[in-house]
Write a protein that holds these residues in place. Sequence first.
Motif, PDB file in Angstrom:
ATOM      1  N   TYR A 181      14.939  -3.730  -4.430  1.00 50.55           N
ATOM      2  CA  TYR A 181      14.998  -3.993  -2.992  1.00 50.55           C
ATOM      3  C   TYR A 181      13.601  -4.187  -2.410  1.00 50.55           C
ATOM      4  O   TYR A 181      13.372  -5.068  -1.561  1.00 50.55           O
ATOM      5  N   GLN A 182      12.676  -3.360  -2.862  1.00 57.33           N
ATOM      6  CA  GLN A 182      11.295  -3.502  -2.395  1.00 57.33           C
ATOM      7  C   GLN A 182      10.699  -4.828  -2.872  1.00 57.33           C
ATOM      8  O   GLN A 182       9.997  -5.506  -2.121  1.00 57.33           O
ATOM      9  N   LEU A 183      10.994  -5.179  -4.116  1.00 55.09           N
ATOM     10  CA  LEU A 183      10.499  -6.450  -4.652  1.00 55.09           C
ATOM     11  C   LEU A 183      11.028  -7.623  -3.829  1.00 55.09           C
ATOM     12  O   LEU A 183      10.271  -8.533  -3.468  1.00 55.09           O
ATOM     13  N   ALA A 184      12.319  -7.616  -3.518  1.00 50.25           N
ATOM     14  CA  ALA A 184      12.921  -8.712  -2.751  1.00 50.25           C
ATOM     15  C   ALA A 184      12.299  -8.817  -1.362  1.00 50.25           C
ATOM     16  O   ALA A 184      12.013  -9.924  -0.871  1.00 50.25           O
ATOM     17  N   TRP A 186       0.819  -1.212   0.000  1.00 49.04           N
ATOM     18  CA  TRP A 186       0.000   0.000   0.000  1.00 49.04           C
ATOM     19  C   TRP A 186       0.858   1.269   0.000  1.00 49.04           C
ATOM     20  O   TRP A 186       0.518   2.265  -0.640  1.00 49.04           O
ATOM     21  N   VAL A 187       1.985   1.217   0.694  1.00 40.71           N
ATOM     22  CA  VAL A 187       2.831   2.400   0.818  1.00 40.71           C
ATOM     23  C   VAL A 187       3.871   2.489  -0.293  1.00 40.71           C
ATOM     24  O   VAL A 187       4.155   3.584  -0.810  1.00 40.71           O
ATOM     25  N   SER A 188       4.438   1.363  -0.689  1.00 37.75           N
ATOM     26  CA  SER A 188       5.614   1.389  -1.568  1.00 37.75           C
ATOM     27  C   SER A 188       5.291   1.424  -3.054  1.00 37.75           C
ATOM     28  O   SER A 188       6.048   1.995  -3.842  1.00 37.75           O
ATOM     29  N   VAL A 189       4.186   0.804  -3.455  1.00 36.02           N
ATOM     30  CA  VAL A 189       3.863   0.762  -4.884  1.00 36.02           C
ATOM     31  C   VAL A 189       3.344   2.124  -5.329  1.00 36.02           C
ATOM     32  O   VAL A 189       2.336   2.617  -4.814  1.00 36.02           O
TER      33      VAL A 189
END
Length: 301
Positions: A181-184, A98-101
């Motif tokens: 990094y977010q994906l990992a 919710w926050v990062s995408v």
Amino acid sequence: MANEKLQWFKMALQIKGSVISAIYLRVIGCGIFGVLVSILHYWKLPVSQPILGSVIPSIVLGLLLVFRTNTAYERFWEGRKIWGSIINTVRNLARQIWVSVDEIDSTDKNKKIQALKLLVGFAVATKLHLRGESVNSELEEFIPTSCYFKLKEMNNPPLEVAFWISDYLQQQYNRNRINSYQLAAMQQLLNILVDSLGACERILKTPIPLAYAIHLKQLLLIYCLLLPFQIVESLSWWTGFISALVSFTLLGIEAIGLEIENPFGYDHNDLPLDAICNTMKLNIDDLISLTPSVHSCREDT
């Protein structure tokens, strides 16, 4: 204190949630057998055999029952810890999505909401899978219609839901909505959900060894049948009542272990999976109602 005492007596007399309904026929049977032995003793037949008390020492049977109950409770508690991990992981992954995408075009927010609902769908699908139930209307509000009908054909629905979530994350990375990094980090949280699914399946598909369960039941049956012959000389007409009372104690302990060894069902003593899934749904609904922007909060202030 008076209220606590009242609650204590109320719980002690409570039938719902106890194992009485599962064992009362066997307890009555043991009591009737004790009465029969009392009648034979009354007619001077040689049924009093105190020596039979050494056939199965009480301490041996007690240790077997304690081991059985402890093993079952370990499975119950492990199941609760796993579902606690699922709750926390769903919350963390939902928060990060919710926050990062980034929301660049008008469809991004709708896709994020759909992904968050899939997280609840994973929990609900896991619950149904552990209970041996097929995909039903419980999942409709969390799964897109086309995916819902496809999910009905799957052997392991929660695994398929996890695949869709992973596919969504990969798409957002390919569209530059999140970085590597977010994906990992998000994929790692998703891996924890899949690991939790596997841990629940391990509990479900690894019951107490059959030989142990059979042997314990055989010892209980022998002990309960031999007990009247041991005590009839001392208790006479009370033999039936005391035999029923002892069998109630022993059979009840064994029934408790049997009931909690699979904590994913509908019994009163099983885990409240429906309430847990509903809690996750409420958490996701609350999260969706928030605006994932620190700047907008400052502006509102």
